[in-house]
Design a protein around this motif. Structure first.
Motif, PDB file in Angstrom:
ATOM      1  N   TYR A   1     -10.196   1.419   4.020  1.00 55.97           N
ATOM      2  CA  TYR A   1      -9.211   1.968   3.083  1.00 55.97           C
ATOM      3  C   TYR A   1      -9.606   1.512   1.694  1.00 55.97           C
ATOM      4  O   TYR A   1      -9.961   0.350   1.471  1.00 55.97           O
TER       5      TYR A   1
ATOM      6  N   LEU B   1      -1.050   4.213   6.568  1.00 54.80           N
ATOM      7  CA  LEU B   1      -0.824   3.056   5.702  1.00 54.80           C
ATOM      8  C   LEU B   1       0.110   2.006   6.291  1.00 54.80           C
ATOM      9  O   LEU B   1       0.201   0.905   5.746  1.00 54.80           O
TER      10      LEU B   1
ATOM     11  N   PRO C   1       0.789  -1.238   0.000  1.00 57.58           N
ATOM     12  CA  PRO C   1       0.000   0.000   0.000  1.00 57.58           C
ATOM     13  C   PRO C   1       0.818   1.284   0.000  1.00 57.58           C
ATOM     14  O   PRO C   1       0.488   2.228  -0.732  1.00 57.58           O
ATOM     15  N   THR C   2       1.883   1.370   0.812  1.00 60.34           N
ATOM     16  CA  THR C   2       2.669   2.607   0.820  1.00 60.34           C
ATOM     17  C   THR C   2       3.345   2.842  -0.523  1.00 60.34           C
ATOM     18  O   THR C   2       3.420   3.975  -0.998  1.00 60.34           O
TER      19      THR C   2
ATOM     20  N   THR D   1      -1.876  -0.855   7.324  1.00 57.36           N
ATOM     21  CA  THR D   1      -2.428  -1.403   6.082  1.00 57.36           C
ATOM     22  C   THR D   1      -1.388  -2.260   5.370  1.00 57.36           C
ATOM     23  O   THR D   1      -1.724  -3.292   4.772  1.00 57.36           O
TER      24      THR D   1
END
Length: 249
Positions: free
Chosen positions: A119, A81, A51-52, A84
């Motif tokens: 998200y 994030l 995700p990042t 995440t």
């Protein structure tokens, strides 16, 4: 035995066709998010990118669409994030089991409220995937920045996420209730109320549930929140759009 997290769906994003996944978490260990309280969380992730990395490199179109708050746009998205990333890594290692009718029955029995899109934009995934979960829970909150483009059936479940009065008015004309993020000292519109948690942090989403789509409930406004640099980026974005509007762009 009930697990904490499940893979609900894998497939092509309705936004751009890229491979994405829907994961539910919080069946056993509830979220530590003090604002939302005990909501089942739902994570819409790109299958191929951490995700990042996706956010930094603009590879999150399949899950975030044209959201102006993205890291690659204004850089003001409030989502942290790093946790995440952990969800994604567990998914990538095959840790999570598949969601099944057993978990649907758990939702029906205990009526766990659902956060539709902790998200990622919910509308990236077919509404037919979501509706059995929504019907089983009957309690939910959710938002979309894709309100101009998505299936209008989503109006009954989601709030249109907007950042300006002009956008709020447009979305409302189109049949949406709106959730508008504002600068810290900006006034609310006459048809908005302040997010109940911002007004009183003892009120959590799990008990409020005002953000549940079209109804006779009011539109919601909330002050931008998150890390200081994200708040600053949001204010810069709002100011820039106001200047552009003033110049007729």
């Amino acid at each position: 035995m009930l697990q904490n997290s499940y893979i609900v769906w894998e497939g092509a994003s309705l936004i751009n066709g890229s491979p994405i996944v829907l994961i539910l978490t919080g069946f056993v260990f509830h979220t530590s998010n003090r604002k939302t309280g005990r909501l089942i969380q739902s994570w819409i992730l790109q299958q191929e990118f951490v995700p990042t990395d996706a956010a930094k490199n603009g590879l999150d179109i399949g899950i975030c669409g044209n959201c102006p708050l993205k890291l690659s746009h204004s850089g003001s998205c409030y989502v942290n994030l790093l946790p995440t990333n952990n969800i994604y890594r567990k998914y990538a290692t095959g840790t999570y089991p598949k969601f099944s009718t057993h978990e649907i029955e758990v939702l029906k029995r205990y009526r766990y409220p659902i956060r539709i899109g902790s998200y990622g934009d919910p509308t990236a995934i077919p509404i037919e995937v979501w509706e059995p979960i929504i019907f089983a829970s009957q309690k939910y909150t959710g938002y979309t920045h894709q309100w101009r483009y998505c299936d209008t059936r989503w109006q009954q479940y989601l709030m249109a996420s907007v950042e300006s009065e002009a956008e709020a008015k447009e979305a409302q004309i189109r049949g949406w209730r709106t959730f508008r993020i504002t600068a810290p000292n900006a006034p609310l519109m006459s048809n908005e109320i302040l997010c109940r948690n911002t007004e009183d942090d003892r009120i959590q989403c799990e008990n409020c549930l005002l953000c549940d789509g079209v109804s006779s409930k009011p539109n919601i406004g909330d002050r931008v929140h998150g890390l200081n640099w994200k708040v600053s980026n949001f204010e810069k974005y709002i100011n820039s759009t106001a200047v552009s509007a003033g110049n007729g762009r």
